[in-house]
Design an enzyme around this catalytic site. Structure first.
Site, PDB file in Angstrom:
ATOM      1  CB  THR A   1      -0.881   0.016   1.268  1.00  0.00           C
ATOM      2  OG1 THR A   1      -1.484  -1.265   1.399  1.00  0.00           O
ATOM      3  CG2 THR A   1      -1.939   1.068   1.177  1.00  0.00           C
ATOM      4  CB  VAL A   2       3.407   2.527   2.352  1.00  0.00           C
ATOM      5  CG1 VAL A   2       4.238   3.792   2.476  1.00  0.00           C
ATOM      6  CG2 VAL A   2       2.471   2.386   3.542  1.00  0.00           C
TER       7      VAL A   2
ATOM      8  CD  GLU B   1       8.102  12.834  10.324  1.00  0.00           C
ATOM      9  OE1 GLU B   1       7.548  12.309  11.310  1.00  0.00           O
ATOM     10  OE2 GLU B   1       8.803  13.863  10.387  1.00  0.00           O
TER      11      GLU B   1
ATOM     12  N   GLY C   1       2.444   7.798  11.456  1.00  0.00           N
ATOM     13  CA  GLY C   1       1.958   7.974  10.082  1.00  0.00           C
ATOM     14  C   GLY C   1       2.265   9.318   9.475  1.00  0.00           C
TER      15      GLY C   1
ATOM     16  CB  ILE D   1       1.730  13.230  12.861  1.00  0.00           C
ATOM     17  CG1 ILE D   1       0.269  12.783  12.976  1.00  0.00           C
ATOM     18  CG2 ILE D   1       1.987  14.450  13.709  1.00  0.00           C
ATOM     19  CD1 ILE D   1      -0.139  12.380  14.398  1.00  0.00           C
TER      20      ILE D   1
ATOM     21  CE  LYS E   1       3.700   3.074  14.879  1.00  0.00           C
ATOM     22  NZ  LYS E   1       2.228   2.954  14.803  1.00  0.00           N
TER      23      LYS E   1
END
Lengths: 428, 428
Positions: free
Chosen positions: A14-15, A131, A136, A138, A207
């Site tokens: 997807t990404v 990042e 995600g 932000i 994270k």
């Protein structure tokens, strides 16, 4: 205009597909902003013949991501395969060794190998950006590393696993049990193949460990994150918390104390009217507190094609513009080994247990708390059902050590029908 | 380690003093993060002999900021004097002409001269940074210019004048009239020397025009911002809005439409349970919507020594690290002249007026709305007092042009005791 920046993209889920689409559809805009064209030289994925809704015909194909990472016509290796080890790590290492810049969304890899990769990048003058690995879309890594670089960071907090927040929100607004909300999230495809990555707090813990490193200048210390999943949270906890003006969130908290670095990822109570308390559904939020800036709150989508691709592209654009910052905001050699500390900054706690239907049971529990030096802010006992009475207690601010002593004392009374659940009330 | 970065700081009010303090107290941390020392060579202010709570003895003093800006031992000129023209502009121009980088908090100067200054910076290869000019400590310029550089921006919104938000919040939670809340804010020193800069929306409009330029790639067009202050908002409006689930904010909205760039800074209704609606007191919030990332919300202190100095230091740290980005995110020559458009994206509106005590008055108003094609979502008429009856109307989504036609039609009925107040309901 400078030379084009040439990308090699490994991983076309997807990404990855989202990144390809942006590069194809916005090439003029991106070139104008970056001052140079951004091109894709080559791509790699597990399966070549698959309709991804975007043409890959003009890019070279590599079956092996390591080969992709070291191609002469690749300036930046974009790693979107995932997995903490294996091909992703091998390819990133190969790229960095070859002096190529790397952009990755791989929180697990960085949580486990962040220090070694940062050192490797530095040794060849490459930059390693991530990042998309945290919260995600932000731009929180950028805010923490660059925008707030004039601050000593005092605390970083985050709701960074949308699936957990979705489950907790559905328990609250839909009156679902944990198992029902879990099943609903599963049915919607929200859960990782290993659900413990989500509901066990591991993904969010990865994270948090990355944010901690930047915030406090320490080497990534994921193994030192105190992890507690949301599986012990009941609908009763959520209702009681709501009744007292709180919401329960899987909240990451990192702070540097005199004793060392506290990092926890655990269900916590936060005031319902705070930004964290108001966060519903799958949205993420990161709160950064600096000695100069005070509290900065950032909120946005924590996952999905567009938001994650946006974060990847932010890193790519920085590299295209020539912005080069150390992986964790200072030279890898300047990052100190983290001295982990048990979470012991005093906080109020929410306790739930069930008492046997015996005279004096409540008094014994209250005495156990008092003997440990834990004072009670509010206590509620409910009607007995099946010879057991639910009891809810909110303590005044106390250390975790005193609380653990109190919990042991409560167990020793022999009047409890179940082990108590203890959730920190994070003051935000 | 590279050569130290040497600053010249002009303006030693709250923010300038805050920057000096950070540089003195955090020199080791800053050097570690930036990879080089950051030093102050010289300072300048209106008054030399004044106790600012920090020693300036080790810095050269210049009476003239232009002289400061062009000193050989100054690499970066930090302009914290303020004022859209005069010495601030002269000194910034002198610095840029000399090829020195500039960091400024001066929104008025950039709103009026941003394009010319960006061109000047580019001509000498200097960078011009202004994080502190918009929304205080929130690193929003960085997020918009860099972190979200892979997005086409669809809308930017912001509550960026803490004083106005304070006044509106106090009207709501303290039940104060506008005049009372204004007087309270004045007593607390929150208002600019010319209060219209705050309550007239000018200061916030300056900030919006800078965000628009980055978001949409247009030359700064402050004069095209539709400005409406908060002076017409009554406590009754605030109560009625609250009753319908809204709060009133001085909200900046910028979007690019097929007709051109819409920019407005005006009191608007926003849902009380949205992040914008929940923003109370002096805090600022900026909402950025991109085609990839969706909605990003950033919240933090919009003013004050620490937050503003934090933003200045973010820019200084970027320069120290060698990050160089065009002033408004793309080369000055690539910024297109803004084609301003009246705000005409359809929205629901809140209307308040007062009707004469005459038979058929309400029907006439409703007819005027219908004839303009504006349909009514909710309407309330209250008891007559002094021969006039308050009437509140919420329309369905309509264009401003249709609404203006409806307002003219309402006036023409002759049954209104006061000109109607019309506030847009921004869908967030």
């Amino acid at each position: 205009m400078s030379q084009p920046l040439r990308l090699g993209i490994a991983g076309l889920g997807t990404v990855g597909t989202g990144v390809v689409k942006i590069l194809r559809q916005k090439s003029v805009l991106l070139a104008e902003r970056a001052g140079r064209a951004i091109e894709i030289s080559a791509v790699s994925a597990r399966t070549r013949d698959k309709d991804r809704g975007v043409s890959l015909a003009s890019y070279a194909w590599e079956d092996d991501p390591v080969a992709l990472a070291t191609r002469d016509d690749v300036d930046v290796f974009v790693e979107l395969m995932g997995g903490s080890d294996g091909p992703a790590k091998a390819a990133v290492e190969a790229a960095l060794k070859a002096g190529k810049d790397v952009v990755t969304a791989n929180k697990a890899m960085l949580a486990h190998h962040g220090q070694a990769l940062a050192e490797l990048a530095e040794s060849t003058g490459a930059v390693l950006r991530f990042e998309a690995a945290v919260a995600g879309g932000i731009p929180v890594i950028k805010a923490l590393t660059e925008g707030l670089a004039g601050n000593e960071i005092e605390r970083v907090m985050g709701v960074m696993n949308g699936t957990c927040n979705y489950i907790l929100t559905r328990m609250e607004d839909g009156g679902l049990s944990y198992d029902e909300a879990f099943a609903e999230a599963d049915g919607l495809g929200f859960l990782e193949a290993d659900p413990q990555l989500d509901v066990g707090g591991i993904d969010a813990g990865h994270k948090l460990s990355l944010l901690s490193s930047i915030a406090f200048g320490t080497q990534v210390a994921f193994s030192a994150v105190e992890l507690e999943g949301i599986g012990s949270v009941t609908i009763e906890d959520i209702r009681q918390a709501a009744d007292m003006g709180f919401r329960i969130k899987l909240l990451g908290v990192a702070r540097m104390t005199g004793r060392g670095l506290e990092q926890s990822m655990a269900p916590c109570l936060v005031p319902a009217n705070s930004p964290l308390g108001q966060l519903q559904g799958g949205t993420n939020m990161v709160v950064i507190e600096g000695d100069q800036v005070g509290q900065i709150v950032m909120r946005g989508a924590g996952a999905g094609e567009g938001p994650t691709a946006s974060a990847v592209m932010g890193d790519v654009m920085d590299i295209a513009r020539g912005l080069r910052v150390s992986t964790f905001g200072r030279p890898a050699g300047a990052l100190k080994p983290a001295v982990p500390a048990m979470v012991s900054t005093p906080a109020p706690y929410y306790l739930r247990t069930a008492l046997a239907d015996k005279p004096g049971a409540l008094a014994k529990v209250a005495t156990a708390l008092g003997e440990a030096g834990v004072s009670i802010n509010r206590m509620r006992q409910y009607d007995h059902t099946n010879d057991s009475a639910p009891v809810l207690i909110v303590t005044h601010r106390t250390t975790r050590a005193a609380l653990d002593q109190a919990l042991a004392g409560m167990e020793a009374t022999g009047v409890m029908m179940s082990s108590p659940v203890a959730l920190r009330i994070e003051e935000v």
